[in-house]
Design an enzyme around this catalytic site. Structure first.
Site, PDB file in Angstrom:
ATOM      1  N   ASP A  53       0.853  -1.184   0.000  1.00 21.23           N
ATOM      2  CA  ASP A  53       0.000   0.000   0.000  1.00 21.23           C
ATOM      3  C   ASP A  53       0.890   1.235   0.000  1.00 21.23           C
ATOM      4  O   ASP A  53       1.803   1.346   0.826  1.00 21.23           O
ATOM      5  CB  ASP A  53      -0.888  -0.013   1.247  1.00 21.23           C
ATOM      6  CG  ASP A  53      -1.937   1.081   1.210  1.00 21.23           C
ATOM      7  OD1 ASP A  53      -2.897   0.942   0.426  1.00 21.23           O
ATOM      8  OD2 ASP A  53      -1.790   2.070   1.950  1.00 21.23           O
ATOM      9  N   ILE A  54       0.628   2.163  -0.916  1.00 21.06           N
ATOM     10  CA  ILE A  54       1.405   3.399  -0.993  1.00 21.06           C
ATOM     11  C   ILE A  54       1.061   4.263   0.217  1.00 21.06           C
ATOM     12  O   ILE A  54      -0.113   4.531   0.488  1.00 21.06           O
ATOM     13  CB  ILE A  54       1.126   4.161  -2.304  1.00 21.06           C
ATOM     14  CG1 ILE A  54       1.489   3.297  -3.517  1.00 21.06           C
ATOM     15  CG2 ILE A  54       1.908   5.479  -2.323  1.00 21.06           C
ATOM     16  CD1 ILE A  54       1.098   3.901  -4.849  1.00 21.06           C
ATOM     17  N   ASN A  61      -2.536  12.695  -3.714  1.00 19.31           N
ATOM     18  CA  ASN A  61      -3.551  13.128  -4.691  1.00 19.31           C
ATOM     19  C   ASN A  61      -4.096  14.504  -4.355  1.00 19.31           C
ATOM     20  O   ASN A  61      -4.295  15.338  -5.242  1.00 19.31           O
ATOM     21  CB  ASN A  61      -4.709  12.134  -4.738  1.00 19.31           C
ATOM     22  CG  ASN A  61      -4.537  11.079  -5.798  1.00 19.31           C
ATOM     23  OD1 ASN A  61      -3.729  11.210  -6.704  1.00 19.31           O
ATOM     24  ND2 ASN A  61      -5.301  10.015  -5.673  1.00 19.31           N
ATOM     25  N   HIS A  66      -4.705  14.466  -9.261  1.00 21.40           N
ATOM     26  CA  HIS A  66      -4.951  13.085  -9.671  1.00 21.40           C
ATOM     27  C   HIS A  66      -4.063  12.642 -10.826  1.00 21.40           C
ATOM     28  O   HIS A  66      -3.718  11.457 -10.907  1.00 21.40           O
ATOM     29  CB  HIS A  66      -6.433  12.880  -9.993  1.00 21.40           C
ATOM     30  CG  HIS A  66      -7.280  12.908  -8.763  1.00 21.40           C
ATOM     31  ND1 HIS A  66      -7.379  11.849  -7.896  1.00 21.40           N
ATOM     32  CD2 HIS A  66      -8.043  13.897  -8.229  1.00 21.40           C
ATOM     33  CE1 HIS A  66      -8.175  12.165  -6.897  1.00 21.40           C
ATOM     34  NE2 HIS A  66      -8.598  13.408  -7.073  1.00 21.40           N
ATOM     35  N   ASP A  70      -1.890   9.404 -10.617  1.00 25.42           N
ATOM     36  CA  ASP A  70      -1.909   8.336 -11.622  1.00 25.42           C
ATOM     37  C   ASP A  70      -0.505   7.999 -12.089  1.00 25.42           C
ATOM     38  O   ASP A  70      -0.154   6.820 -12.239  1.00 25.42           O
ATOM     39  CB  ASP A  70      -2.773   8.739 -12.819  1.00 25.42           C
ATOM     40  CG  ASP A  70      -4.264   8.728 -12.508  1.00 25.42           C
ATOM     41  OD1 ASP A  70      -4.652   8.254 -11.414  1.00 25.42           O
ATOM     42  OD2 ASP A  70      -5.044   9.200 -13.371  1.00 25.42           O
ATOM     43  N   GLU A  97      -4.761   2.349  -4.294  1.00 26.77           N
ATOM     44  CA  GLU A  97      -3.300   2.443  -4.207  1.00 26.77           C
ATOM     45  C   GLU A  97      -2.707   1.186  -3.584  1.00 26.77           C
ATOM     46  O   GLU A  97      -1.580   1.186  -3.111  1.00 26.77           O
ATOM     47  CB  GLU A  97      -2.887   3.681  -3.410  1.00 26.77           C
ATOM     48  CG  GLU A  97      -3.153   3.617  -1.935  1.00 26.77           C
ATOM     49  CD  GLU A  97      -4.550   4.070  -1.520  1.00 26.77           C
ATOM     50  OE1 GLU A  97      -4.766   4.201  -0.309  1.00 26.77           O
ATOM     51  OE2 GLU A  97      -5.432   4.286  -2.380  1.00 26.77           O
TER      52      GLU A  97
END
Length: 183
Positions: A53-54, A61, A66, A70, A97
């Site tokens: 998980d980031i 974001n 966004h 991305d 994420e």
């Protein structure tokens, strides 16, 4: 017939890929994990699952936008995809994420080394985290689980173990720089 076969193969491939990152998607993970679980049970080899998980992605974001988020997801997916080079290994975007890397015939020592390599690969990209003024870079937390599948058990147990390990890694703190959050 050949044209129809190729068209069907292309369609199946696109259904199993995440449109943004280009790596496999959750649907493919679910199908592949069930197949590999059965194969590992028959062969008597261990499976490992990394849930990744980031860290602080929502703030990434919120501050960076966004499109930058991305682009970050695509870069992280590229790092993780290189970890699944063998035919039965699989890197996927699990959702948002969060990513998963399923490894066939993987023992704990290999998994620990792979986690260190993944952190180093992400660090080498030096993706600036826009929410932090001190120039911190994007990091991720990893929860890893290794099991030997057995008859009567299910792959969902492996997923739960890896997810709990990820939760523990997050609980210990989403860390930056050379410090890594892995359980």
């Amino acid at each position: 017939m050949r044209h129809n076969y190729l068209s069907t193969q292309l369609l199946n491939e696109s259904v199993n890929r995440d449109a943004l990152t280009g790596i496999h998607n959750r649907r493919m993970f679910d199908e592949h994990a069930a197949r590999v679980w059965q194969q590992a049970t028959r062969a008597g080899v261990p499976l490992a699952l990394l849930m990744i998980d980031i860290d602080h992605f929502k703030s990434f974001n919120d501050r960076g936008g966004h499109q930058a988020g991305d682009a970050c997801l695509v870069k992280v997916a590229g790092v993780l995809n290189r970890a699944s080079r063998r035919p039965l290994d699989l890197a996927t975007r699990y959702g948002g994420e969060e990513f998963a890397v399923l490894l066939y015939d993987a023992r704990r020592e290999r998994v620990e080394e792979l986690c260190r390599q993944l952190h180093a690969s992400l660090a080498s990209l030096a993706i600036q985290h826009p929410a932090f003024a001190k120039g911190e870079h994007v990091t991720f937390s990893i929860g890893a689980a290794c099991v030997e599948p057995q008859a009567g058990r299910r792959v969902e147990g492996l997923i739960q173990l890896a997810d709990e390990a990820l939760y523990t890694a997050k609980e210990r703190g989403r860390l930056y720089g050379d410090r890594k959050s892995v359980v």
